[in-house]
Design a protein around this motif. Structure first.
Motif, PDB file in Angstrom:
ATOM      1  N   VAL A 366       0.806  -1.210   0.000  1.00 35.97           N
ATOM      2  CA  VAL A 366       0.000   0.000   0.000  1.00 35.97           C
ATOM      3  C   VAL A 366       0.845   1.269   0.000  1.00 35.97           C
ATOM      4  O   VAL A 366       0.370   2.362  -0.276  1.00 35.97           O
ATOM      5  CB  VAL A 366      -0.969  -0.005   1.212  1.00 35.97           C
ATOM      6  N   GLU A 367       2.089   1.069   0.235  1.00 34.02           N
ATOM      7  CA  GLU A 367       2.980   2.226   0.249  1.00 34.02           C
ATOM      8  C   GLU A 367       3.167   2.802  -1.163  1.00 34.02           C
ATOM      9  O   GLU A 367       3.601   3.941  -1.322  1.00 34.02           O
ATOM     10  CB  GLU A 367       4.356   1.828   0.829  1.00 34.02           C
ATOM     11  N   LEU A 368       2.835   1.926  -2.129  1.00 34.55           N
ATOM     12  CA  LEU A 368       2.939   2.415  -3.519  1.00 34.55           C
ATOM     13  C   LEU A 368       1.767   3.347  -3.777  1.00 34.55           C
ATOM     14  O   LEU A 368       0.770   3.002  -4.430  1.00 34.55           O
ATOM     15  CB  LEU A 368       2.937   1.225  -4.474  1.00 34.55           C
ATOM     16  N   CYS A 369       1.890   4.512  -3.232  1.00 37.34           N
ATOM     17  CA  CYS A 369       0.792   5.483  -3.235  1.00 37.34           C
ATOM     18  C   CYS A 369       1.073   6.597  -4.243  1.00 37.34           C
ATOM     19  O   CYS A 369       2.206   7.041  -4.417  1.00 37.34           O
ATOM     20  CB  CYS A 369       0.632   6.040  -1.804  1.00 37.34           C
ATOM     21  N   ARG A 370      -0.047   7.053  -4.853  1.00 38.73           N
ATOM     22  CA  ARG A 370       0.082   8.200  -5.780  1.00 38.73           C
ATOM     23  C   ARG A 370      -0.027   9.488  -4.977  1.00 38.73           C
ATOM     24  O   ARG A 370      -1.034  10.190  -5.025  1.00 38.73           O
ATOM     25  CB  ARG A 370      -0.997   8.152  -6.845  1.00 38.73           C
ATOM     26  N   ASP A 371       0.966   9.698  -4.251  1.00 38.87           N
ATOM     27  CA  ASP A 371       0.964  10.864  -3.387  1.00 38.87           C
ATOM     28  C   ASP A 371       1.408  12.112  -4.161  1.00 38.87           C
ATOM     29  O   ASP A 371       1.693  12.070  -5.365  1.00 38.87           O
ATOM     30  CB  ASP A 371       1.861  10.594  -2.183  1.00 38.87           C
ATOM     31  N   GLU A 372       1.430  13.200  -3.411  1.00 35.48           N
ATOM     32  CA  GLU A 372       1.808  14.477  -4.026  1.00 35.48           C
ATOM     33  C   GLU A 372       3.215  14.432  -4.562  1.00 35.48           C
ATOM     34  O   GLU A 372       3.509  14.971  -5.640  1.00 35.48           O
ATOM     35  CB  GLU A 372       1.691  15.589  -2.966  1.00 35.48           C
ATOM     36  N   ALA A 373       4.079  13.768  -3.874  1.00 37.23           N
ATOM     37  CA  ALA A 373       5.463  13.657  -4.343  1.00 37.23           C
ATOM     38  C   ALA A 373       5.528  12.914  -5.664  1.00 37.23           C
ATOM     39  O   ALA A 373       6.300  13.272  -6.570  1.00 37.23           O
ATOM     40  CB  ALA A 373       6.304  12.960  -3.284  1.00 37.23           C
ATOM     41  N   GLN A 374       4.667  11.827  -5.686  1.00 35.40           N
ATOM     42  CA  GLN A 374       4.676  11.057  -6.931  1.00 35.40           C
ATOM     43  C   GLN A 374       4.192  11.927  -8.101  1.00 35.40           C
ATOM     44  O   GLN A 374       4.799  11.946  -9.162  1.00 35.40           O
ATOM     45  CB  GLN A 374       3.776   9.824  -6.779  1.00 35.40           C
ATOM     46  N   PHE A 375       3.111  12.652  -7.876  1.00 39.19           N
ATOM     47  CA  PHE A 375       2.603  13.530  -8.946  1.00 39.19           C
ATOM     48  C   PHE A 375       3.618  14.624  -9.322  1.00 39.19           C
ATOM     49  O   PHE A 375       3.779  14.975 -10.478  1.00 39.19           O
ATOM     50  CB  PHE A 375       1.271  14.152  -8.515  1.00 39.19           C
ATOM     51  N   ARG A 376       4.288  15.107  -8.305  1.00 36.78           N
ATOM     52  CA  ARG A 376       5.256  16.181  -8.596  1.00 36.78           C
ATOM     53  C   ARG A 376       6.429  15.651  -9.376  1.00 36.78           C
ATOM     54  O   ARG A 376       6.930  16.305 -10.297  1.00 36.78           O
ATOM     55  CB  ARG A 376       5.740  16.788  -7.270  1.00 36.78           C
TER      56      ARG A 376
END
Length: 446
Positions: A366-376
């Protein structure tokens, strides 16, 4: 009484008197028939052939009369002969004086025509010499046209050695073609005039020769008539020439004689006038052609000067643009280098962003998250990719622009070389030779 029919004498008369002048008489013998008559046959023979005393006296008287008449007739004949001789002498003297006067008048006529012929010969000879000088001017002018013709044709050939795009049919070429055509026409005109002058000189010499022959005949005739006019009765070199009284069938009359010399002088005057007019025509021709050639030479020189100015101006503009292009090439090369450096500078950020994304892709569960860092990080990667693509595109455009600038530089350098060659041809090959163009004085045949 004497018997009738018996002649007493038949003695011939003297030789001075014709026999027929003495009358023949017949006498009758007287016969003595008387008783006392002593006459007989012995005395009758002594008296039959003799004249009577009266006859003797008559005969002498007739001789005297004839002698007197003969003397008178002889004296009359001598007087008539003397008168006739004196008349003949006077007539001969008068006829000789008239003939001498006629010879003198004839000498005056001959001298007049001789002087006219001599004057015409001298004038025609002087005119022929003047025409010969004009003919020599034509020859010199014709020779002088060879240099302009060679210069013009050489200029045209030099113009053909220009390189495109300067190989154009401009004002210079048109003026050069006009100059060549003008020189050809001038040469043809000078040749025709030269031949005309030669023909006129031949006609002048022919008529001069005719006048000289006529003058020579006049001189010979003048000497003959002068010698004839000096003959006199005391001359020792005169003699009989019985055949000299005949008229030659081919002999001329005074009218035809004078007309012959008049016609010779008239024809010579006509040719002299034609020669004078031809000399004036030659003067005008030489003046006009020299002026025309120099005028056309000036037009060609002006066209060359104008063309050289245009070439100089075009060359200066090309050099100015070449300088700008060279600066543009330098700037563009610097720009390409900067673009390449900018693209290279984007490699590190791209590596960092892609590495971050790559490493984060290994986050568990679940850590494979599309977080803000990922989007950035994705946005950063896209921005970097877009930026690199833009820089590469701009680099391609810059390289194409540089290539165009290089082509332009090459074209400008080539065009400058063409202009330099054209200027060299115009100034060094053409205009430098045109300074040897003959002056008007030489073109006029002097």
């Amino acid at each position: 009484m004497a018997q009738p029919g018996v002649p007493l004498t038949k003695e011939p008369a003297p030789q001075a008197v014709p026999i027929s002048d003495l009358p023949m008489k017949v006498y009758e013998a007287a016969l003595n028939t008387g008783p006392e008559s002593s006459s007989g046959l012995a005395t009758a023979g002594f008296r039959t052939a003799k004249y009577l005393p009266d006859e003797w006296h008559l005969n002498n008287s007739a001789l005297y009369r004839r002698a007197f008449a003969g003397c008178e007739h002889g004296e009359r004949d001598r007087a008539q002969a003397k008168e006739l001789a004196e008349h003949a002498a006077a007539a001969a003297q008068s006829a000789q004086q008239v003939s001498t006067a006629a010879l003198g008048q004839r000498l005056q006529d001959i001298h007049f025509w001789k002087a006219e012929l001599q004057r015409e010969i001298e004038e025609l000879d002087a005119e022929t010499s003047l025409l010969a000088a004009q003919k020599l001017r034509l020859e010199r002018a014709l020779d002088a046209t060879e240099v302009p013709y060679a210069i013009a044709t050489d200029n045209l050939q030099c113009q053909e050695r220009r390189q495109p795009p300067d190989l154009v049919s401009g004002e210079v070429e048109r003026e050069l073609l006009k100059e060549v055509e003008l020189i050809r026409n001038v040469q043809e005109l000078l040749k025709r005039t030269w031949m005309q002058a030669g023909n006129q000189m031949r006609l002048n010499r022919d008529h001069k020769e005719i006048c000289e022959k006529d003058w020579s005949d006049k001189v010979e005739t003048y000497n003959i008539d002068d010698k004839c006019g000096r003959y006199s009765n005391q001359s020792t070199n005169v003699q009989f020439h019985l055949s000299s009284m005949k008229f030659e069938e081919s002999a001329s009359t005074p009218e035809t004689w004078a007309k012959f010399s008049h016609d010779n002088i008239y024809m010579a005057e006509r040719e002299k006038l034609a020669s004078i007019n031809l000399r004036a025509l030659i003067d005008n021709i030489l003046h006009d052609v020299s002026e025309d050639m120099r005028r056309q030479c000036a037009a060609v020189n002006e066209a060359f000067a104008k063309h050289c100015e245009e070439l100089d101006d075009a060359k200066h503009k090309l050099e100015y643009h070449l300088e700008k292009v060279l600066r543009g090439i330098g700037d563009q090369e610097a720009n390409i280098a900067a673009l390449k450096q900018a693209i290279k500078d984007k490699e590190a950020p791209m590596k960092v962003a892609q590495t971050r994304l790559y490493d984060r892709s290994f986050r568990p569960n679940v850590e494979l998250c599309r977080d803000e860092a990922q989007f950035r990080l994705v946005s950063e990667t896209e921005e970097l990719t877009e930026s690199i693509e833009s820089l590469k595109k701009k680099l391609l455009e810059s390289e194409e622009s540089l290539k165009n600038l290089e082509d332009t530089r090459m074209n400008l350098e080539k065009e400058i070389a063409v202009k330099t060659n054209s200027i060299f041809i115009a100034r060094q090959k053409c205009m430098a030779h045109r300074i040897h163009y003959p002056v008007v004085f030489k073109l006029a045949g002097y």
